[in-house]
Design an enzyme around this catalytic site. Structure first.
Site, mmCIF file in Angstrom:
data_model
loop_
_atom_site.group_PDB
_atom_site.id
_atom_site.type_symbol
_atom_site.label_atom_id
_atom_site.label_comp_id
_atom_site.label_asym_id
_atom_site.label_seq_id
_atom_site.Cartn_x
_atom_site.Cartn_y
_atom_site.Cartn_z
ATOM 1 N N HIS A 636 32.851 38.802 35.130
ATOM 2 C CA HIS A 636 32.820 39.837 36.172
ATOM 3 C C HIS A 636 32.406 39.215 37.508
ATOM 4 O O HIS A 636 31.307 39.462 38.018
ATOM 5 C CB HIS A 636 31.856 40.967 35.768
ATOM 6 C CG HIS A 636 32.355 41.788 34.616
ATOM 7 N ND1 HIS A 636 31.994 41.523 33.307
ATOM 8 C CD2 HIS A 636 33.202 42.853 34.571
ATOM 9 C CE1 HIS A 636 32.571 42.402 32.510
ATOM 10 N NE2 HIS A 636 33.318 43.225 33.249
ATOM 11 N N HIS A 640 37.760 38.148 39.032
ATOM 12 C CA HIS A 640 38.149 39.389 38.364
ATOM 13 C C HIS A 640 38.434 40.488 39.389
ATOM 14 O O HIS A 640 39.387 41.271 39.222
ATOM 15 C CB HIS A 640 37.034 39.824 37.410
ATOM 16 C CG HIS A 640 37.227 41.207 36.850
ATOM 17 N ND1 HIS A 640 38.279 41.553 36.034
ATOM 18 C CD2 HIS A 640 36.484 42.349 37.015
ATOM 19 C CE1 HIS A 640 38.190 42.826 35.694
ATOM 20 N NE2 HIS A 640 37.116 43.330 36.285
ATOM 21 N N HIS A 677 34.828 47.230 42.639
ATOM 22 C CA HIS A 677 34.474 47.996 41.444
ATOM 23 C C HIS A 677 33.468 47.289 40.543
ATOM 24 O O HIS A 677 32.805 47.938 39.729
ATOM 25 C CB HIS A 677 35.742 48.317 40.630
ATOM 26 C CG HIS A 677 36.227 47.197 39.794
ATOM 27 N ND1 HIS A 677 36.899 46.091 40.311
ATOM 28 C CD2 HIS A 677 36.149 46.973 38.453
ATOM 29 C CE1 HIS A 677 37.204 45.277 39.338
ATOM 30 N NE2 HIS A 677 36.767 45.777 38.189
ATOM 31 N N ASP A 678 33.295 45.969 40.681
ATOM 32 C CA ASP A 678 32.303 45.239 39.878
ATOM 33 C C ASP A 678 31.402 44.373 40.742
ATOM 34 O O ASP A 678 30.803 43.407 40.239
ATOM 35 C CB ASP A 678 32.999 44.355 38.839
ATOM 36 C CG ASP A 678 33.322 45.090 37.555
ATOM 37 O OD1 ASP A 678 32.594 46.065 37.240
ATOM 38 O OD2 ASP A 678 34.309 44.736 36.884
ATOM 39 N N GLN A 841 40.347 40.972 19.428
ATOM 40 C CA GLN A 841 41.301 41.151 20.512
ATOM 41 C C GLN A 841 42.444 42.089 20.091
ATOM 42 O O GLN A 841 42.895 42.929 20.880
ATOM 43 C CB GLN A 841 41.870 39.798 20.937
ATOM 44 C CG GLN A 841 40.915 38.946 21.747
ATOM 45 C CD GLN A 841 40.612 39.585 23.100
ATOM 46 O OE1 GLN A 841 39.559 40.194 23.270
ATOM 47 N NE2 GLN A 841 41.539 39.455 24.035
#
Length: 920
Positions: A636, A640, A677-678, A841
């Site tokens: 993050h 990203h 957003h992060d 995954q």
């Protein structure tokens, strides 16, 4: 008094002699009685020093028949009793008198010796009840609804209820040998004291001392006593009761020794609650005093003053019955009963007065509390002004000349020997001008104010009331500690000084009512001080936050050299940067190229032109957002953020349909939200933040990270030089911030799981009304999640690299949970499950990613590359999972090394391609 009216010494004062009409008048007292105050009543209005008022009993006493007409209830009960007596021929025909009037019972007496009967005939009240104890007296006065006693309706005179009356309504047969007029109080219509007391109501009353003085004078006349004294019960702070002298011994020649003896008698009556009649005190050595004293105590009669609940309110004592015949002049049983009945009436009136005054005090106290609450609710320049206004509220109620609030310093430690230091003293002075008063705040040097009482209160931690101070100018002082609500520590002291009498310039002690008001002030002062301290702490923290924000803005803002370099650099095209491709990867791009790609997105979406964004501000904002991401976080981070923004940009540019559905303001909000957003992500999840009770969890409660990302986004947007929304109107500015917040919060997977069912249903419809704000908000939220998860749609080498970074971050959090919480982390964060990465995954794609991309592609065909890439990556992960199960694949380390080799190759290819484009 009529000439033939009985015992000597029973004459009434001239002021109370009734005229021919039978009316009674009360004249103004010549002067106030010099007695102590009745502290047990705790009322400033009951001060013995208060002057009597001129009061009258208006109108005349009606005849017996008229009175019976006005009191039908009594008439009916009386004739019922008379009928039962007449119907019994064997009834006792000895002299009977009224059996009951206000619960005062009269019982005929007989079988007495001749000497006693002869003596009783000379007794003004021979018809006293012949009981061991008197019957309870029911109060007939009640406190009014309003505090102003002048508003009471006039009370008509009561009928003759005194036992000394010679005319009772329809009295039973009386033996003609007894002349009732000869044993009356001196008036043919009844007892003037009771009629005046019960007929006039509470508005007749002067002070309690005057009321008690009148009762004592009347009792002395009835019993032909040489003197008497009266004391009332006073409640001590410990809960014990003692006697406070109201009327001292009135006999001539009395000394301190006499008063001490009678005080002991009265205390015994208080303790036992029973009368004491000492017929020959000379035989008791305890009543002997110095022979030089002219007054000798021969006989003593003491009875308690009780209320209707038989609680002792006071004690009265009579001494030395005057000689009326050759018999021994001792107080008789009839004297005892007459005195008891009169004191019962006095007790009833005292209790009603007490109730009335208590209601007035509570009304005033309620008014003071309301005023202090109103003062506390208002805004003030300083807490000194606040405390001054609250102190000024109670001063008129307590009639205090001075009110002082002492505030100890924070460094003061309260022990017995320590010196207490006061950091602040607020001193107020009250000056009365007739019915009004003016309160001033005086500036005094702390050294000029006596601090001894305040220090004593701090050490004692309780209210201290001193009737008289050692200083001559300070006649009365009461101090109350102000406590901290939580710690119970004394944080201040409130002090009242010099209570002024309303009708004179004399000073008197503070009573319990004043103490209660001072304690109320102490409570509000405590709230005010805690409020002031909270405001001060808030202001300090606000200043600290501002300093922190200034430091943050300084270190977060990009250097001017970097801003200038980006501003002057020619931004490559979207094609050369490959940002239009859903398979875009920032891996291998130089750091400067990532910021150039971000600027290119805003330029190609025409956001700079449409919203008149300053280009330099845009460059500074992009560089500042990049600096807001933590570089040590594996996944993050800024990479990203750029990948998320590029996925949104690619979806918006892939077809004109999305740009037609969304307004320009919505597109601006989406691009700002994807980049932020992060921001400042810590590499841990919301659940870890909440379990570890980090400040973020305490600050936001839920969606802690997402709320933090949004607030930091707003902070950067408001930072000087980064205000890319400065040219928006107020309405557009509020709208875009609202959409940014909704979009960032939508990246919380919990919110996605809650709303995706509605979106999947929407995707199944043939036509969707995108004009609905609700539908567009849902679409914006789903596109934010699709962009956030877009790593799963990248080419297989990039997907493996990113999956490894995510696993590193998740496993690091799992290690922290195992160490801090001593619990096993969930499978996706458990390092022991690293070999199960391919399985996890596949589950991640099936449960989270694929349904979303399938729905998006169904609504917008141009987004089909996302779902197709997702399918391919699932197939590759499934192949790895099967290979791991069959043992054909190397462990996770080999996957990691393979990923590093691919990353190096792609980095080299990306650098070569970018160099060629720049040269071109």
């Amino acid at each position: 008094m009529e000439p033939d009216s009985g015992a000597p010494g029973a004459s009434l004062p001239a002021s109370e002699v009734a005229g021919p009409e039978g009316s009674f008048r009360r004249t103004e007292a010549i002067q106030s009685l010099s007695v102590q105050g009745a502290g047990w009543l705790s009322s400033p209005l009951w001060s013995p020093r208060s002057k009597a008022r001129k009061v009258r009993l208006g109108g005349e006493i009606s005849s017996d028949g008229a009175w019976l007409d006005d009191h039908s209830d009594f008439t009916s009960a009386y004739f019922s009793r008379r009928a039962s007596v007449i119907s019994d021929p064997q009834a006792d025909m000895t002299p009977r008198f009224l059996k009951s009037m206000g619960n005062l019972d009269i019982i005929s007496h007989k079988d007495r010796c001749d000497c006693q009967v002869s003596h009783d005939l000379h007794d003004p009240l021979m018809m006293a009840p012949h009981h061991t104890t008197s019957v309870p007296v029911t109060p007939i006065l009640s406190a009014p609804d309003k505090t102003d006693c002048s508003l009471w309706p006039p009370v008509s005179p009561c009928p003759p209820i005194c036992l000394c009356s010679n005319k009772l309504p329809f009295a039973p047969y009386i033996q003609p040998t007894v002349d009732l007029k000869s044993v009356s109080c001196g008036l043919g219509e009844g007892c003037p004291w009771m009629i005046g007391l019960l007929g006039g109501g509470l508005r007749w009353m002067g002070s309690v001392a005057e009321l008690c003085q009148g009762a004592l004078n009347h009792a002395e006349e009835l019993l032909a006593a040489e003197g008497g004294a009266l004391s009332l019960v006073r409640k001590a702070y410990s809960g014990e009761s003692d006697l406070e002298e109201v009327i001292s011994l009135t006999a001539n020649g009395c000394s301190q020794a006499h008063q001490k003896i009678l005080q002991g008698v009265m205390e015994l009556v208080l303790a036992t609650g029973s009368p004491i009649n000492q017929r020959d005190a000379q035989k008791d050595p305890r009543f002997k005093v110095d022979s030089k004293q002219c007054l000798k105590i021969r006989t003593v009669l003491s009875v308690p003053i009780k209320n209707h609940r038989r609680e002792v309110l006071g004690v009265v004592v009579m001494i030395n019955k005057r000689k009326a015949c050759d018999c021994h002049p001792a107080f008789t049983f009839m004297d005892e009963k007459v005195l008891s009945n009169h004191m019962d009436v006095l007790g009833m009136v005292l209790e009603n007065i007490q109730l009335y005054e208590s209601s007035r005090q509570e009304a005033k106290r309620s008014q003071a509390l309301i005023e202090m609450a109103q003062v506390l609710s208002r805004k003030h320049h300083s807490f000194e002004v606040l405390l001054s206004k609250m102190a000024a509220t109670i001063m008129p109620f307590t009639h205090a000349q001075y009110c002082t609030i002492f505030i100890p310093s924070d460094q003061t430690s309260v022990t017995k020997d320590d010196q207490i230091i006061f950091s602040c003293v607020i001193h107020l002075e009250c000056e009365e001008f007739g019915s009004t008063c003016q309160i001033y705040r005086r500036e005094h040097d702390i050294s000029a104010i006596d601090l001894s009482h305040a220090c004593e209160t701090v050490r004692a931690t309780k209210t201290v009331n001193m009737a008289k101070s050692a200083v001559e100018s300070e006649r009365s002082i009461v101090c109350c500690p102000v406590r901290n609500e939580r710690s119970e520590n004394v944080i201040a002291v409130c002090q009242l000084m010099n209570k002024q009498t309303r009708d004179s310039n004399e000073l008197e002690p503070f009573n319990r009512y004043d103490e209660r008001l001072l304690e109320d002030l102490a409570v509000y002062c405590g709230l005010a001080l805690q409020y002031a301290q909270a405001v001060q702490i808030t202001e300090v923290r606000r200043a600290s936050i501002e300093v922190t924000e200034e430091i943050l803005a300084y270190h977060l803002t990009a250097a001017q050299e970097d801003i200038k370099a980006l501003q002057e650099t020619t931004i490559p095209s979207a094609e050369s940067l490959n940002i239009l491709d859903f398979h875009f990867s920032d891996f291998g791009l130089p750091e400067d190229a990532t910021t150039q790609a971000t600027v290119r997105m805003f330029l190609d979406l025409n956001l700079v032109q449409d919203f008149n964004i300053d280009y330099k501000s845009l460059c500074q904002w992009v560089l500042t957002v990049r600096r807001g991401y933590r570089s040590h976080v594996p996944y993050h981070n800024w990479s990203h953020a750029l990948s998320t923004a590029q996925s949104m940009f690619a979806m918006l540019m892939a077809t004109d349909r999305l740009q037609k559905i969304f307004s320009r303001l919505e597109i601006l909000a989406l691009m700002i939200a994807t980049l932020n957003h992060d921001i400042d992500h810590r590499g841990v999840s919301n659940s870890y933040i909440e379990r570890s009770q980090q400040p973020l969890a305490q600050l936001y409660g839920h969606s802690s990270l997402e709320n933090h990302h949004y607030n930091l986004c707003i902070f950067i947007l408001n930072n000087t030089g980064s205000q890319i929304l400065s040219n928006l109107s107020d309405e557009d500015h509020r709208a875009v911030l609202h959409m940014i917040k909704r979009a960032i919060l939508a990246t919380n997977l919990n919110i996605y799981m809650q709303r995706r069912g509605e979106f999947f249903s929407l995707a199944e419809k043939s036509r969707v009304n995108w004009r609905s704000e609700k539908q567009r908000d849902l679409l914006r939220s789903m596109l934010m999640t699709a962009s956030d998860l877009s790593a799963i749609t990248k080419p297989w080498p990039e997907q493996k690299r990113i999956a490894n970074l995510v696993a590193m971050e998740f496993f690091a959090q799992g290690d922290k949970e195992r160490e801090e919480f001593k619990t096993k982390p969930i499978d996706v964060m458990d390092r022991e499950n690293s070999t199960r990465l391919p399985y996890m995954q596949v589950e991640y794609i099936d449960e989270i990613c694929f349904p979303l991309y399938k729905a998006v592609s169904k609504l917008f065909d141009s987004c089909s590359p996302l779902v197709n890439a997702c399918k391919k990556n699932r197939k590759n992960w499934l192949h790895l999972a099967e290979g791991t199960r069959e043992g054909k694949l190397e462990d996770n380390c080999s996957l990691h090394f393979e990923t590093e080799r691919i990353e190096e190759e792609e980095t080299e290819r990306g650098a070569e391609q970018l160099a060629k484009e720049q040269n071109t």
